[in-house]
Design an enzyme around this catalytic site. Structure first.
Site, PDB file in Angstrom:
ATOM      1  CD  GLU A  44      -2.525   0.908   2.673  1.00  0.00           C
ATOM      2  OE1 GLU A  44      -2.413   0.007   3.501  1.00  0.00           O
ATOM      3  OE2 GLU A  44      -3.846   1.757   2.790  1.00  0.00           O
ATOM      4  CE  LYS A 111      -7.271   1.267   3.041  1.00  0.00           C
ATOM      5  NZ  LYS A 111      -6.269   1.566   3.852  1.00  0.00           N
ATOM      6  CE1 TYR A 117      -8.627  -0.381  12.979  1.00  0.00           C
ATOM      7  CE2 TYR A 117     -10.173   0.429  11.640  1.00  0.00           C
ATOM      8  CZ  TYR A 117      -9.048  -0.553  11.816  1.00  0.00           C
ATOM      9  OH  TYR A 117      -8.716  -1.474  10.982  1.00  0.00           O
ATOM     10  CB  CYS A 147      -4.866  -2.125   3.659  1.00  0.00           C
ATOM     11  SG  CYS A 147      -4.027  -2.613   5.192  1.00  0.00           S
ATOM     12  CE  LYS A 179      -3.286  -5.901  12.222  1.00  0.00           C
ATOM     13  NZ  LYS A 179      -2.399  -4.535  12.174  1.00  0.00           N
ATOM     14  N   GLY A 284      22.527   3.740  28.786  1.00  0.00           N
ATOM     15  CA  GLY A 284      22.992   3.490  30.141  1.00  0.00           C
ATOM     16  C   GLY A 284      22.583   1.811  30.539  1.00  0.00           C
ATOM     17  CG  LEU A 285      24.350  -2.331  30.624  1.00  0.00           C
ATOM     18  CD1 LEU A 285      23.242  -2.957  29.650  1.00  0.00           C
ATOM     19  CD2 LEU A 285      25.375  -3.323  30.203  1.00  0.00           C
ATOM     20  N   GLY A 288      20.237  -4.099  35.500  1.00  0.00           N
ATOM     21  CA  GLY A 288      18.828  -4.319  35.790  1.00  0.00           C
ATOM     22  C   GLY A 288      18.540  -5.063  34.390  1.00  0.00           C
ATOM     23  CB  SER A 291      19.662  -1.192  30.991  1.00  0.00           C
ATOM     24  OG  SER A 291      20.207  -1.780  32.054  1.00  0.00           O
ATOM     25  CD  GLU A 396      10.606   0.722  34.267  1.00  0.00           C
ATOM     26  OE1 GLU A 396      11.459  -0.023  34.970  1.00  0.00           O
ATOM     27  OE2 GLU A 396      11.074   1.709  33.473  1.00  0.00           O
TER      28      GLU A 396
END
Lengths: 540, 540
Positions: A44, A111, A117, A147, A179, A284-285, A288, A291, A396
């Site tokens: 498309e 189309k 949506y 589509c 999907k 940044g590592l 945890g 990361s 988070e």
């Protein structure tokens, strides 16, 4: 008489019309010369790539897209080509697919069903058009759709009535978990209902928050998937139709959900870096899990030579965090730097001492640590032209357990749509290919390490409880009462929901990241920041 | 027989259904008891306030809105009430207006024209409905419409044919420069074309990036505006109809554009702070024009006792900047703090020394200064629960002349949609009411003061050239060629456009701010970050 249809699952770049045009021409030539195809079908809006968003309002953009179509007509011969493009006709814009064939007058399908949506805004741009477009090639009558059209039964029924032998559909169908199967089921059921073979071609590639997985396929009139292209690969392949029936061809089996969502993260990072011209990535590592996963994804996307990690310990960082971070950097083969944040944190605390005199310590001091890290990482990113990756996960992001301009600072957020429990699963999945994330990173209790002996569960419900609540609230739009009725405590539900509501302002300033759930934050979930809605929550 | 119609230009809060419901009931009682009104008309989607966005997908939200309508029916008598609400009917959601009158069976109008352009996404939520809704009151036949319906001639023509005497329209029409006049012209031309009086009621109040100015009015069948409510005020007033003709009533003259856009900024800040429950606001005051204007707006919105400013000089800050900032703080009567940023900047530079060894100074070092300020301001904001206001203008946001997580850090950006030249005009306008911004702040050349003797024009075209280019490119979607044809140099146009394109990623992480132009960044201009489109720019 046999008909060979090539499925061109290519990776175009939004807006880069010249690049896309040349890619289309080369792909058509490849399909003709290497695959012996009679017809090649592209995704498309191939010319502009999907979604071009408000570029569609610009007259110069639409003109350039039309010029590219004309150029393809001039330069390609010996194969019929179906490409998608935005078509301006009598002052209206259509999402169109054009058949170009050896100097013949071209045919255009426009189309009908314009999705408006989820992440889609097509009614903002396009007018709907209600006409079939059929053409004949090698004795076969071929119908065109785009589509969303194929998600409705009506259009396929009309092609059947018009004696079509096969329907082609041009797609830009973005990935989320589940999907690929869902898409196949819909198309298979249409094929069976109308006893019509369907050729489904999907876009491939990452575009900002969306990832297009490809996974193009061909289904015959009995509903058998006779060909399936690899997911997450640029791919041009051909399927032969004999007496109107597509012949069984080499197929790639569907990936399981873990593999496909990991691939989606990798592709999202890879294409964001590549298409925006960054010289690699850094992050940044911390030692945890979040990361750790992002570092693995980055290396799989960009190669270890293009990824750099920074350890930024504070007084609250445990030794094992540093040890594990170094171990992972070594396992991944990436450069790592260590910069202790204490000097900056001390400087800020002293500068604020007079103003903060008499007030108790709170999250302000924790945020200063996270923001000092943000400043350092952004300095490295600015100096080197590398993209800074943030490491926050969807759990988070949902409850605001992240510092704005601190750990949220960065240009791309690979796992922002990955719930915490899924982060663990993806980490184990990645280690099953080759062990790069130290086992202790996966098994220790998660902590932000911004205060002494802090762990996430001090201030949040355990993720085994939090994640399903968040899914029901965010992805399924359920009310507190409904979630409680499913067996969760009122306390946990109220806490989770009120955090989600209160932290919309943070999410609005978060970097983009890969969508892998059916409802990601962003275009997919448009919430007001200012909202007095409390539902039937206990805590008003 | 005379008919008294009250226009209830109220300020509801998005999502706060209970608050809005009670406000509607109180307003209806006031209109009945104090104004002797027979009928009171409220704005579009009164119950939920506008725009409720994806809250509309939640069943609990829709149920609660319906319950509020039922409650109003129970509690209000002696006056007919027309309120807007989201109505679920046979599985479809409508943007509806309901007539509630003393226990009678109510009548409902459902919006036909659903705007899906600009900042509007109504086709994401609502189904269109094509039926008139007429009722009789005091011998007058009254027709109902909602917002976009009245921008089309068709609906009014149908009411005329159906022998309506007057048409009411419920609106949530957001402000931008020129909008109030435009709105009146459209409605006046409808009234004249169909010789029908029209009562136009608009929402009032700020909602995230949108500001609703009110400015409700009544126009008679000859096209005379016989009543106009004050702009930027909550207001309930009554207009008397005699023999079907609205009588001349006390009207407020239209404000000029400077006053109205200043009022829009003030209202935007006031309602964002109030509706989100902040304990006031704070901002960095640099001695430059942008922060000077934002400080004045904040004080006019919140009162000087609720605003606090922080001077954060560096080695590049000129004395006059500090002097002028202090002078303005004193003129505005706000508390000010001074925190030199040197200690943090030094700490960061030392921490990065080893890594940056051998590389030349560039904007990285400038960004460290801006980000150190960001950390300080956010620490104050976190500690005190005050909203941090950012001070960037639209010209800067357009070309990315701002530091992400530095001066862009904050919860609300009052002037993010105000072009630089308009900032100067608004500053002079504000000073014409009472002098609060030192003259030197207005007359000195603008500078970010992040490097020695730096001024904006070192790296940007002069604002007299930049601002009109930006307007043509951003608001009017013009191509480089078109802008050059209007008399601008290719160099300036290419530079401006390429900066706009390249800085989409920054804008995506910017805080929300008040929309005052016909096309603000955000919902109004949805651009991909990843985009290969270069148009016919010289520099590809």
């Amino acid at each position: 008489m046999s008909l060979k249809i090539a499925l061109a699952q290519i990776n175009p770049t939004v807006g880069n019309i010249t690049y896309n045009r040349d890619k289309i021409i080369q792909s058509a030539e490849y399909a003709r010369d290497q695959l012996g195809a009679d017809l090649v079908v592209f995704p498309e809006l191939t010319i502009t790539a999907y979604p071009p968003e408000d570029l569609l309002f610009r007259a110069d953009f639409i003109n350039e897209a039309q010029a590219a179509v004309n150029e393809i007509r001039k330069r390609v011969s010996g194969i019929a080509v179906v490409v998608g493009f935005p078509e301006l006709l009598d002052g209206r814009l259509y999402n169109s697919a054009i058949l170009i064939r050896n100097g013949e007058k071209s045919k255009t399908y426009r189309k009908k069903q314009l999705p408006n949506y989820g992440v889609f805004d097509e009614q903002r741009y396009f007018s709907a058009y209600d006409e079939l477009c059929l053409f004949e090639i090698k004795g076969q009558r071929v119908g065109l759709t785009i589509c969303e059209d194929i998600w409705q039964s009506e259009r396929i029924a009309e092609y059947k009535q018009a004696d079509a032998d096969v329907v082609l559909t041009l797609n830009a169908s973005p990935y989320h978990k589940g999907k690929i199967k869902q898409r196949e089921q819909v198309v298979v059921s249409q094929a069976v209902e109308h006893a019509l073979p369907i050729v489904y071609v999907n876009q491939f590639g990452g575009q900002d928050e969306l990832v297009f997985d490809g996974a193009s396929f061909v289904v015959n009139g009995e509903g058998d998937v006779v060909y399936r292209a690899a997911e997450f690969e640029e791919h041009i392949d051909v399927v032969e139709f004999e007496q109107g029936q597509p012949q069984k061809s080499l197929s790639t089996p569907l990936l399981d959900e873990l593999s496909s969502s990991y691939q989606a993260l990798v592709l999202g990072v890879k294409d964001y870096v590549r298409k925006n011209g960054f010289k690699g990535a850094l992050l940044g590592l911390s030692g945890g899990i979040d990361s750790a996963l992002v570092a693995a994804v980055a290396v799989d996307a960009l190669g270890s030579e293009n990824v750099e990690v920074v350890l930024m310990p504070s007084r609250y960082t445990q030794d094992m965090s540093n040890e594990d971070a170094v171990l992972e950097a070594e396992a991944l083969g990436v450069r790592h730097h260590i910069i202790a944040i204490e000097p900056a944190v001390l400087a800020f605390n002293e500068m604020l001492q007079a103003l903060f005199a008499g007030s108790a310590k709170d999250t302000t001091e924790e945020n200063i640590q996270a923001r000092s890290r943000g400043v350092l990482l952004m300095a490295l990113s600015n100096k080197q032209g590398k993209l800074l990756l943030t490491t926050g996960n969807k759990s988070e992001m949902s409850v605001g357990y992240a510092t704005l301009y601190g750990d949220m600072a960065g240009g791309f957020a690979p796992i922002k749509d990955v719930p915490k429990l899924w982060v663990y699963q993806l980490a184990r999945y990645r280690n099953s290919i080759s062990p790069v994330i130290p086992e202790r990173v996966i098994t220790r209790p998660p902590s932000a390490e911004l205060a002494p002996d802090q762990i996430d569960e001090d201030s949040l419900p355990p993720y085994e409880i939090l994640d399903p609540i968040l899914e029901k609230y965010i992805e399924l739009d359920q009310s507190a009462e409904q979630i409680i009725a499913a067996g969760f405590s009122r306390e946990a539900v109220d806490r989770a929901i009120s955090l989600v509501d209160r932290n919309e302002y943070k999410r609005r300033q978060a970097p983009p990241g890969v969508r892998i759930t059916p409802r990601a934050f962003g275009r997919d979930r448009r919430y007001p920041i200012t909202s007095g809605y409390r539902g039937n929550r206990y805590s008003k």
